[in-house]
Write an enzyme that holds these catalytic residues in place. Structure first.
Site: not given
Length: 536
Positions: A63, A96-97, A386
C-alpha cells in the site's frame, strides 16, 4: 563583499543553500527516488515492502501511502510527494502509488526540458494546461450509471494484488453491502463502517455485522452473556461515587460516622443502578469506569454492562441502535435507549468481544475481518479500507473508468493531439505530460514481467478502436478492461492527476533551497553527491 574584501554573512553559520539549477536538480532527484521506491508495488503483480521501525516492529505491505508514512523521509521535496499520497488517501482511499509515480515521472520529464533551456514557469504552465485537458478527457471516457455489480468489480479491482487476493470476491460483496447500508442517498460517511480485526481464522470467515462489535468484555461474570431484545443505554459519565471537586478532609471522631459514610456511598451507587434499571435498560455501555459495587448491583439486576468503551465506538453504537448518549444519569429516560435484536459476548481467538446485532435501523455497520496471522490481517484491513474508499467514491460520483492503464493511454493519446494546437514552448511541456502518464501502463507491464515497450506499442494501437483497451497483466495481452471487469472510480484518476501535477509544478518553481542548521544541516546540497539524503 563589503569594502576591504570582507564577506558579509546574512544567514547564520551552518546554513546550507543551493540555488538555481542545483536546487531544481536536487528536488527533482528526490521526487524520482521516492517514485522509484514505490513503483514496484503498483498493480496486481506488484511486490511488497517490509518496513522495520526503530523498535523492530514489522509492516509488510504494498500500500503506497503506508510505505511512505512508515519511511523516515528527510528531504523537503520528497516530503511534498508524501503529502500527495496522503491527500489521495484522504480524498479517495486508493491510487496513492499512481499519484506518486506520475508526480515522479513529471519531474523526470521536466529535467530534459530544463536541459533544453526551457524556463520552469513555462513547463509549469504547460503542465497545468495538460492537467486541465486530461480532466476533460477523463469526463469523456467515463462510464455513467453504476449498479451493484459494477461496485463489486470496483472493490475487487482495488483489492487485486493485495493480501485479500484469495477471497476478494466475497470480501468485495461484503464491502459493497456495507457501503450501501450506510449510504444516505449519494452521500457515504465511511466513518459509519467500523472495521474490527482478529487473527486466528481464514479470510473467508470475515463477515458483516448489522450493528457494532466492541472489543471489550462484560465487567462482571455474574452478568448475562446474551440478551435478546436489548434496550441499550449509552452513558458518558462514570457509574461511581462522585469525587469532591475540591480537596476536602473529612474528620471522623466516631466509628458510627465511618459506617454512615460508607453506607451513604453505597446508597448513592445503588441509586445510580436503580435509575438505569428504572429506565428499562438491560445493556449498558459506559465510556468511563464502573465501580465494583455498581457492577455487583448491575449483575443482580440482570443488566449486562461494559466499561471504558472508546468514544468512537459509543458514537457508532448510537447510530446503529438509535440510542442517545447520556451525560447525566438523572436525565436517563426510556426514550434515550437504543434497540438491538441481540447483544452477546463471544469468545473469538481467546478474547471476549461484545456483538451488538440485528439493529433494525442500523446506520452503522461493522466488518469483522479475519486472517491467519497478525501481519496478514493487518494487510487485509489496509486493502479493505482502500476498497471501501473507492466504492464510496463511486457511489457518490456514479462514474467509473476502465483500469489496466487504459485511461492513462487514452489521455496520453489525446493530449499529444492537443499539444499540436498549442504554440510556443508550452507544447513541449504538454507532450512531456502525455508521455509521463504512460508510466502507469509501463509500470504495470514491468511489474508483471512483460516487455514494457511491446505492451505500450500494442496498447497505443488498440486504443484506436476503444478507450477501454488496457493491459491484462495475467495474460500479458491487451484486452477490453470494461468487459474484463477491471474498473476504477473516475475520482481516483482525477485526484491522482490533479495532485501529481500540482506537486510537480510547485517543486519545479523552487529555485532556492535554504536549509537552516538544526535538523537539515546534514542534508547534502552538493549535486555531485546526488543531492539526496538517506530516506530510510
Amino acid at each position: 563583499m563589503a569594502q576591504g574584501g570582507q564577506p558579509i554573512f546574512i544567514l547564520p553559520e551552518g546554513t546550507n543553500r543551493s540555488i538555481g539549477r542545483d536546487a531544481q536538480r536536487n528536488n527533482i532527484l528526490a521526487g524520482k527516488v521516492l517514485a522509484e521506491t514505490v513503483r514496484t508495488t503498483l498493480g496486481p503483480k506488484g511486490m511488497d515492502k517490509m518496513l522495520v521501525d526503530g523498535l523492530g516492529d514489522i509492516v509488510v505491505t504494498n500500500d503506497g501511502v503506508t510505505i511512505l508514512k512508515e519511511m523516515d523521509i528527510e528531504h523537503p521535496a520528497a516530503k511534498m510527494l508524501v503529502e500527495v499520497a496522503k491527500t489521495q488517501e484522504d480524498e479517495v482511499g486508493d491510487g496513492t502509488t499512481t499519484a506518486v509515480i506520475i508526480a515522479g515521472e513529471l519531474l523526470k520529464k521536466s529535467e530534459s526540458l530544463l536541459d533544453s533551456d526551457i524556463h520552469p514557469t513555462i513547463i509549469a504552465m504547460g503542465y497545468r494546461k495538460a492537467a486541465e485537458k486530461a480532466q476533460a478527457i477523463l469526463d469523456q471516457i467515463a462510464i455513467d450509471k453504476v449498479d451493484t455489480e459494477t461496485l463489486t468489480k470496483v472493490a475487487m479491482t482495488a483489492m487485486t494484488g493485495k493480501g485479500t487476493e484469495a477471497a476478494r470476491e466475497p470480501l468485495a460483496k461484503l464491502i459493497v453491502e456495507a457501503v450501501q447500508k450506510v449510504a444516505d442517498g449519494n452521500v457515504v460517511d465511511t466513518d459509519n463502517i467500523k472495521i474490527e480485526k482478529k487473527d486466528g481464522a481464514v479470510v473467508e470467515e470475515s463477515n458483516l455485522v448489522e450493528g457494532v462489535i466492541v472489543d471489550k468484555e462484560r465487567v462482571h461474570p455474574g452478568m448475562p452473556s446474551e440478551i435478546k431484545d436489548a434496550k441499550i443505554a449509552l452513558i458518558n459519565s462514570p457509574i461511581e461515587a462522585k469525587e469532591t471537586e475540591m480537596d476536602a478532609e473529612i474528620r471522623i471522631t466516631d466509628p458510627a460516622q465511618m459506617q454512615a459514610f460508607i453506607e451513604k456511598e453505597e446508597s448513592m451507587i445503588k441509586e445510580m443502578v436503580q435509575k438505569i434499571a428504572d429506565s428499562g435498560a438491560n445493556v449498558v455501555f459506559a465510556q468511563k469506569g464502573i465501580d465494583d459495587l455498581a457492577q455487583h448491583y448491575l449483575a443482580k439486576s440482570d443488566i449486562m454492562a461494559v466499561r471504558r468503551v472508546k468514544k468512537s465506538d459509543i458514537e457508532k453504537l448510537s447510530r446503529a441502535t438509535g440510542a442517545t448518549v447520556v451525560t447525566n444519569l438523572d436525565d436517563l429516560t426510556p426514550e434515550d435507549l437504543g434497540q438491538a435484536g441481540t447483544v452477546e459476548e463471544r469468545k473469538i481467538s481467546g478474547d471476549e468481544m461484545i456483538f451488538v446485532e440485528e439493529c433494525s435501523a442500523a446506520k452503522s455497520v461493522t466488518l469483522f475481518v479475519r486472517g491467519s496471522t497478525k501481519h496478514i490481517v493487518d494487510e487485509i484491513v489496509r486493502a479493505i479500507e482502500d476498497a471501501i474508499g473507492v466504492v464510496a467514491a463511486t457511489v457518490e460520483d456514479d462514474q467509473v473508468v476502465a483500469g489496466g492503464g487504459a485511461p492513462e493511454i487514452a489521455m496520453a493519446k489525446q493530449l499529444k493531439d492537443y499539444a499540436e494546437s498549442i504554440s510556443g514552448r508550452e507544447q513541449l511541456a504538454v507532450n512531456a505530460f502525455a508521455e509521463a502518464l504512460e508510466i502507469v501502463p509501463k509500470t504495470l507491464a514491468e511489474n508483471a514481467g512483460l516487455d514494457s515497450i511491446d505492451s505500450l506499442v500494442d496498447l497505443r494501437a488498440a486504443q484506436e478502436d476503444s478507450p477501454y483497451m488496457g493491459l491484462d497483466v495475467f495474460t500479458g495481452e491487451v484486452a477490453d478492461m470494461k468487459d474484463a471487469g477491471v474498473i476504477e472510480p473516475k475520482r481516483v484518476k482525477k485526484q491522482a492527476i490533479q495532485s501529481a501535477s500540482e506537486a510537480a509544478e510547485m517543486i519545479l518553481r523552487i529555485d532556492d533551497v535554504i536549509a537552516s542548521s538544526g535538523g537539515a544541516e546534514d542534508m547534502p546540497m552538493d549535486p555531485g553527491m546526488g543531492g539526496m539524503p538517506p530516506m530510510m
